[in-house]
Design an enzyme around this catalytic site. Structure first.
Site, PDB file in Angstrom:
ATOM      1  N   THR A 100       0.830  -1.209  -0.040  1.00  0.00           N
ATOM      2  CA  THR A 100       0.145   0.048  -0.139  1.00  0.00           C
ATOM      3  C   THR A 100       0.949   1.300  -0.047  1.00  0.00           C
ATOM      4  O   THR A 100       0.392   2.442   0.235  1.00  0.00           O
ATOM      5  CB  THR A 100      -0.802  -0.041   1.225  1.00  0.00           C
ATOM      6  OG1 THR A 100      -0.122  -0.054   2.490  1.00  0.00           O
ATOM      7  CG2 THR A 100      -1.910  -1.013   1.377  1.00  0.00           C
TER       8      THR A 100
ATOM      9  N   LEU B 197       5.938   3.442  -3.513  1.00  0.00           N
ATOM     10  CA  LEU B 197       6.664   2.749  -4.501  1.00  0.00           C
ATOM     11  C   LEU B 197       5.676   1.845  -5.112  1.00  0.00           C
ATOM     12  O   LEU B 197       5.777   1.589  -6.312  1.00  0.00           O
ATOM     13  CB  LEU B 197       8.027   1.950  -3.918  1.00  0.00           C
ATOM     14  CG  LEU B 197       8.891   1.341  -5.091  1.00  0.00           C
ATOM     15  CD1 LEU B 197       9.691   2.366  -5.664  1.00  0.00           C
ATOM     16  CD2 LEU B 197       9.884   0.411  -4.357  1.00  0.00           C
TER      17      LEU B 197
ATOM     18  N   ARG C 234      -0.006  -3.343   6.535  1.00  0.00           N
ATOM     19  CA  ARG C 234      -0.988  -3.630   7.423  1.00  0.00           C
ATOM     20  C   ARG C 234      -2.297  -3.142   7.627  1.00  0.00           C
ATOM     21  O   ARG C 234      -3.259  -3.984   7.936  1.00  0.00           O
ATOM     22  CB  ARG C 234      -0.350  -2.637   9.024  1.00  0.00           C
ATOM     23  CG  ARG C 234       0.911  -3.261   9.567  1.00  0.00           C
ATOM     24  CD  ARG C 234       1.646  -2.329  10.425  1.00  0.00           C
ATOM     25  NE  ARG C 234       1.788  -1.075   9.585  1.00  0.00           N
ATOM     26  CZ  ARG C 234       2.188   0.113  10.134  1.00  0.00           C
ATOM     27  NH1 ARG C 234       2.731   0.120  11.252  1.00  0.00           N
ATOM     28  NH2 ARG C 234       2.373   1.050   9.473  1.00  0.00           N
TER      29      ARG C 234
ATOM     30  N   ASP D 289      18.850  -1.150  -8.173  1.00  0.00           N
ATOM     31  CA  ASP D 289      19.333   0.322  -8.230  1.00  0.00           C
ATOM     32  C   ASP D 289      18.621   0.722  -9.810  1.00  0.00           C
ATOM     33  O   ASP D 289      19.064   0.219 -10.796  1.00  0.00           O
ATOM     34  CB  ASP D 289      20.885   0.475  -8.681  1.00  0.00           C
ATOM     35  CG  ASP D 289      21.322   1.555  -8.582  1.00  0.00           C
ATOM     36  OD1 ASP D 289      20.704   2.552  -9.432  1.00  0.00           O
ATOM     37  OD2 ASP D 289      22.393   2.191  -8.031  1.00  0.00           O
ATOM     38  N   HIS D 290      17.493   1.547  -9.558  1.00  0.00           N
ATOM     39  CA  HIS D 290      16.642   1.582 -10.702  1.00  0.00           C
ATOM     40  C   HIS D 290      17.308   2.288 -11.628  1.00  0.00           C
ATOM     41  O   HIS D 290      16.732   2.363 -12.812  1.00  0.00           O
ATOM     42  CB  HIS D 290      15.312   2.220 -10.307  1.00  0.00           C
ATOM     43  CG  HIS D 290      15.298   3.733 -10.149  1.00  0.00           C
ATOM     44  ND1 HIS D 290      15.778   4.319  -8.829  1.00  0.00           N
ATOM     45  CD2 HIS D 290      15.040   4.872 -10.801  1.00  0.00           C
ATOM     46  CE1 HIS D 290      15.685   5.705  -8.811  1.00  0.00           C
ATOM     47  NE2 HIS D 290      15.200   5.931 -10.145  1.00  0.00           N
TER      48      HIS D 290
ATOM     49  N   HIS E 112      23.456   5.344  -7.449  1.00  0.00           N
ATOM     50  CA  HIS E 112      23.134   5.622  -8.757  1.00  0.00           C
ATOM     51  C   HIS E 112      24.479   6.395  -9.441  1.00  0.00           C
ATOM     52  O   HIS E 112      24.676   5.760 -10.582  1.00  0.00           O
ATOM     53  CB  HIS E 112      21.991   6.738  -9.107  1.00  0.00           C
ATOM     54  CG  HIS E 112      20.758   6.080  -8.266  1.00  0.00           C
ATOM     55  ND1 HIS E 112      20.484   4.727  -7.935  1.00  0.00           N
ATOM     56  CD2 HIS E 112      19.838   6.822  -7.530  1.00  0.00           C
ATOM     57  CE1 HIS E 112      19.212   4.769  -7.353  1.00  0.00           C
ATOM     58  NE2 HIS E 112      18.921   5.821  -7.137  1.00  0.00           N
TER      59      HIS E 112
HETATM   60  N1  LIG Z   1       8.956   5.963  -2.998  1.00  0.00           N
HETATM   61  C1  LIG Z   1       9.824   5.863  -3.864  1.00  0.00           C
HETATM   62  O1  LIG Z   1       9.882   6.631  -4.936  1.00  0.00           O
HETATM   63  C2  LIG Z   1      10.895   4.939  -3.626  1.00  0.00           C
HETATM   64  C3  LIG Z   1      11.182   4.177  -2.555  1.00  0.00           C
HETATM   65  N2  LIG Z   1      12.234   3.399  -2.485  1.00  0.00           N
HETATM   66  C4  LIG Z   1      12.359   2.467  -1.184  1.00  0.00           C
HETATM   67  O2  LIG Z   1      11.203   1.497  -1.453  1.00  0.00           O
HETATM   68  C5  LIG Z   1      10.731   1.077   0.191  1.00  0.00           C
HETATM   69  C6  LIG Z   1       9.342   1.524   0.118  1.00  0.00           C
HETATM   70  O3  LIG Z   1       9.226   2.726   0.096  1.00  0.00           O
HETATM   71  P1  LIG Z   1       7.810   3.747   0.105  1.00  0.00           P
HETATM   72  O4  LIG Z   1       6.875   3.073  -0.855  1.00  0.00           O
HETATM   73  O5  LIG Z   1       8.149   4.929  -0.503  1.00  0.00           O
HETATM   74  O6  LIG Z   1       7.236   3.810   1.684  1.00  0.00           O
HETATM   75  P2  LIG Z   1       6.117   4.008   2.100  1.00  0.00           P
HETATM   76  O7  LIG Z   1       6.072   4.485   3.605  1.00  0.00           O
HETATM   77  O8  LIG Z   1       5.107   4.723   1.355  1.00  0.00           O
HETATM   78  O9  LIG Z   1       5.246   2.665   2.220  1.00  0.00           O
HETATM   79  C7  LIG Z   1       5.908   1.489   3.171  1.00  0.00           C
HETATM   80  C8  LIG Z   1       4.934   0.392   3.212  1.00  0.00           C
HETATM   81  O10 LIG Z   1       5.069  -0.461   4.308  1.00  0.00           O
HETATM   82  C9  LIG Z   1       3.807  -0.956   4.777  1.00  0.00           C
HETATM   83  N3  LIG Z   1       4.273  -1.210   6.294  1.00  0.00           N
HETATM   84  C10 LIG Z   1       4.753  -0.341   7.231  1.00  0.00           C
HETATM   85  N4  LIG Z   1       5.000  -0.829   8.410  1.00  0.00           N
HETATM   86  C11 LIG Z   1       4.608  -2.150   8.174  1.00  0.00           C
HETATM   87  C12 LIG Z   1       4.504  -3.207   8.894  1.00  0.00           C
HETATM   88  N5  LIG Z   1       5.297  -3.222  10.273  1.00  0.00           N
HETATM   89  N6  LIG Z   1       3.929  -4.401   8.422  1.00  0.00           N
HETATM   90  C13 LIG Z   1       3.514  -4.511   7.408  1.00  0.00           C
HETATM   91  N7  LIG Z   1       3.563  -3.608   6.477  1.00  0.00           N
HETATM   92  C14 LIG Z   1       4.068  -2.269   6.766  1.00  0.00           C
HETATM   93  C15 LIG Z   1       2.943   0.413   4.731  1.00  0.00           C
HETATM   94  O11 LIG Z   1       1.583   0.075   4.662  1.00  0.00           O
HETATM   95  P3  LIG Z   1       0.573  -0.013   6.213  1.00  0.00           P
HETATM   96  O12 LIG Z   1       0.976   1.250   6.728  1.00  0.00           O
HETATM   97  O13 LIG Z   1      -0.566  -0.348   5.578  1.00  0.00           O
HETATM   98  O14 LIG Z   1       1.170  -1.021   6.782  1.00  0.00           O
HETATM   99  C16 LIG Z   1       3.264   0.536   3.340  1.00  0.00           C
HETATM  100  O15 LIG Z   1       2.588  -0.307   2.376  1.00  0.00           O
HETATM  101  C17 LIG Z   1      11.649   1.949   0.927  1.00  0.00           C
HETATM  102  O16 LIG Z   1      12.886   1.148   1.165  1.00  0.00           O
HETATM  103  C18 LIG Z   1      12.353   2.935   0.021  1.00  0.00           C
HETATM  104  O17 LIG Z   1      13.623   3.430   0.484  1.00  0.00           O
HETATM  105  C19 LIG Z   1      13.501   3.333  -3.263  1.00  0.00           C
HETATM  106  C20 LIG Z   1      13.296   4.169  -4.265  1.00  0.00           C
HETATM  107  C21 LIG Z   1      12.199   5.110  -4.600  1.00  0.00           C
HETATM  108  O1  LIG Z   2      16.524   6.666  -5.630  1.00  0.00           O
HETATM  109  C1  LIG Z   2      16.130   7.925  -5.684  1.00  0.00           C
HETATM  110  O2  LIG Z   2      16.052   8.448  -6.951  1.00  0.00           O
HETATM  111  C2  LIG Z   2      15.145   9.384  -7.277  1.00  0.00           C
HETATM  112  C3  LIG Z   2      15.569  10.003  -8.620  1.00  0.00           C
HETATM  113  O3  LIG Z   2      15.505   9.135  -9.481  1.00  0.00           O
HETATM  114  P1  LIG Z   2      14.855   9.404 -10.810  1.00  0.00           P
HETATM  115  O4  LIG Z   2      14.839   8.227 -11.684  1.00  0.00           O
HETATM  116  O5  LIG Z   2      13.723  10.330 -11.084  1.00  0.00           O
HETATM  117  O6  LIG Z   2      16.231  10.116 -11.330  1.00  0.00           O
HETATM  118  C4  LIG Z   2      15.343  10.523  -6.024  1.00  0.00           C
HETATM  119  O7  LIG Z   2      14.338  11.339  -6.287  1.00  0.00           O
HETATM  120  C5  LIG Z   2      15.157   9.964  -4.770  1.00  0.00           C
HETATM  121  O8  LIG Z   2      15.562  10.926  -3.816  1.00  0.00           O
HETATM  122  C6  LIG Z   2      16.067   8.625  -4.546  1.00  0.00           C
HETATM  123  O9  LIG Z   2      15.959   8.090  -3.377  1.00  0.00           O
END
Ligand SMILES: NC(=O)C1=CN([C@@H]2O[C@H](COP(=O)(O)OP(=O)(O)OC[C@H]3O[C@@H](n4cnc5c(N)ncnc54)[C@H](OP(=O)(O)O)[C@@H]3O)[C@@H](O)[C@H]2O)C=CC1
Ligand SMILES: O=C1O[C@H](COP(=O)(O)O)[C@@H](O)[C@H](O)[C@H]1O
Length: 495
Positions: free
Chosen positions: A16, A19, A48, A179-180, A242
């Site tokens: 949820t 990402l 959750r 590493d996207h 990156h």
């Molecule tokens: N968002 C981005 O653009 C990027 C994210 N990342 C990495 O991806 C990962 C996720 O990031 P992001 O999606 O932004 O994070 P969010 O905080 O948006 O999402 C976290 C997720 O984890 C769930 N969650 C949190 N605690 C628990 C728990 N105890 N048990 C089960 N589920 C749990 C939350 O749902 P709920 O609250 O319903 O439990 C939610 O689905 C991180 O490692 C981040 O560094 C990397 C690059 C880019």
């Molecule tokens: O991993 C990350 O990348 C984005 C930048 O990615 P891009 O594909 O949009 O260039 C950055 O915004 C973010 O802080 C970092 O965690």
């Protein structure tokens, strides 16, 4: 549909989250639409909040429609999504998840193949992997793969501990560290441009290249990620992964074969050859910045210290510029300059390879300086390459004129470059880990970056904020190149 696409269950922890919503669901949909996903796939979301399967399917549908700005053409698609709510720290729930996966294995004939995608905060990475093993979810007849998001640790020591934890459960070749940037079309093109063009490879060394510049600028601020970012900063968030990955691809030796192991092993050699920077040398090689208020894309924006969940006295850098030296035969003496930051003038990632000057302006016998030849690799948002050459100015026998040879990848009709996550998910399903980082690369990158972050954490940046939002960073970043007799090539450079 292509029957060669492997069947598997994909379990997304953090289903949820941001990402999953913005990147993972849309990528799975695009794979499905293009026939790059087996008809018999299922995705299980874990988080959750209490949602039914139907509510989750609606959420997935909306996420895809928002991200791709199109209506979902295929209602059947979301019926492959299931939701299993639980707190990942709760051991008992893993057993229920196990039963669900076994049921879905039967329904979708997935032969026990499982991808576990950890799209949640890194503090859970170790817990989830060890529970997957202790509760029997990894004991399957098929293959099992772990996709792990960044950040992979906070420094070398924490990354090493995390790696040890996950290696108790998954072998190195079952671990897909994301590493996207490695999924971006033009990042993947670096190798091809280098190794399939006879005109570049002989020149790709310290005899012909004077310096290489990599800029990855963003207009966004920290958005709603202040809590994470304020403990990370640009060095850990962008440089450790990156930026260093792009350096490795630009500098590596040609691999003897295009296999995962050979390519990764050449990249590791580059990362190991990076000249280590001692605490005392950090200021000589690296510059940090933090944005203050300013105007970005015509809109006034707040300074970093005013952002949500950011310490009002924060010492965290939102900009980094650095000079890297690679101590090997090919690159001795050639600086690789990198810079990356938030709230800069525009969103752009570009690589500029600057060739050495010709010995003198022989043909035209003037005092005019000829511009150096540049190879510019446009990573995003435009994708392509430009080669800057010099030719004779028509009619004026004593003058040179710049020539630009341009190739634009995403201008070609019908080319819709796949999103990085789409390619990486596809590779993972096919068991191809080439565009994921090996532990040795992660380790060497942290070892390079750690002394810099140690110094920055322990010394208050008295001049913060030191660049205006909407600019190209602090003045010290320009001075870093100026003292070597160079300058940053503008993002939109035309002679
Ligand atoms: N968002 C981005 O653009 C990027 C994210 N990342 C990495 O991806 C990962 C996720 O990031 P992001 O999606 O932004 O994070 P969010 O905080 O948006 O999402 C976290 C997720 O984890 C769930 N969650 C949190 N605690 C628990 C728990 N105890 N048990 C089960 N589920 C749990 C939350 O749902 P709920 O609250 O319903 O439990 C939610 O689905 C991180 O490692 C981040 O560094 C990397 C690059 C880019
Ligand atoms: O991993 C990350 O990348 C984005 C930048 O990615 P891009 O594909 O949009 O260039 C950055 O915004 C973010 O802080 C970092 O965690």
């Amino acid at each position: 549909m292509n029957n060669m696409n492997p069947k598997s269950l994909i379990v997304i922890f953090g289903a949820t989250g941001d990402l999953a919503k913005r990147k993972l669901f849309p990528s799975i949909y695009r794979l499905y639409e293009k026939g790059n996903l087996s008809e018999e796939f299922a995705v299980v979301g874990v988080a959750r909040r209490p949602l039914s399967n139907d509510e989750f399917r609606n959420y997935v549908r909306e996420s895809i429609e928002n991200a791709l700005r199109q209506e979902l053409n295929n209602e059947q698609f979301v019926s492959h999504f299931y939701y299993h709510p639980f707190d990942v720290t709760d051991t008992a729930s893993y057993r229920q998840l196990k039963s669900l996966l076994e049921e879905l294995d039967d329904t979708y004939h997935s032969n026990g193949n499982r991808i576990f995608y950890l799209a949640m905060a890194p503090e859970f990475f170790g817990t989830v992997t060890s529970r997957l093993k202790s509760e029997g979810l990894t004991a399957t007849n098929g293959w099992k793969r772990l996709v792990i998001e960044k950040p992979f640790g906070h420094d070398f020591e924490s990354a090493r501990k995390l790696n040890e934890e996950i290696r108790q459960v998954f072998s190195e070749n079952e671990i897909y560290r994301i590493d996207h940037y490695l999924g971006k079309e033009m990042v993947q093109n670096i190798e091809v441009i280098r190794f399939s063009n006879a005109i570049f490879e002989p020149l790709w060394n310290n005899r012909f290249i004077s310096n290489i510049q990599i800029t990855s600028s963003e207009t966004l601020g920290v958005e709603d990620r202040g809590r994470y970012y304020d403990h990370s900063g640009a060095l850990r968030d962008m440089v450790q992964n990156h930026m260093l990955q792009m350096v490795a691809l630009l500098a590596m030796e040609p691999p003897i074969k295009l296999t995962t192991d050979e390519i990764r092993s050449e990249k590791v050699k580059v990362l190991r050859a990076l000249r280590p920077i001692s605490h005392e040398e950090v200021d000589q090689y690296f510059v940090r910045g933090q944005y203050g208020r300013g105007v970005v894309n015509g809109k006034e924006v707040v300074g970093y210290r005013e952002e949500n969940n950011v310490d009002p006295n924060s010492n965290t850098e939102t900009f980094v510029a650095g000079k890297l030296m690679i101590d090997n035969f090919r690159w001795a003496g050639v600086p690789f300059y990198i810079r990356t930051g938030k709230r800069m003038t525009e969103k752009s990632t570009k690589i500029v390879v600057q060739f050495k000057d010709v010995p003198m302006n022989l043909y035209y016998r003037t005092n005019e300086k000829i511009e150096p030849n540049l190879l510019i690799i446009h990573i995003q948002p435009d994708e392509g390459i430009t080669l800057h050459l010099n030719g004779k100015k028509s009619g004026e026998s004593m003058k040179t004129a710049p020539i630009e040879l341009d190739y634009c990848n995403n201008c070609i009709d019908g080319i819709n470059t796949p999103e990085a996550y789409e390619k990486l998910l596809y590779d993972c399903m096919h068991g191809d880990a080439t565009n994921f980082t090996h532990w040795d690369e992660v380790a060497a990158s942290w070892q390079f970056v750690d002394p810099i972050s140690e110094v920055w954490e322990n010394t208050k940046a008295v001049d913060f904020p030191n660049y205006e939002a909407g600019s190209m960073g602090p003045k010290a970043s320009d001075a870093l190149l100026k003292k070597d007799g160079f300058h940053w090539w503008p993002i939109h450079y035309h002679q």
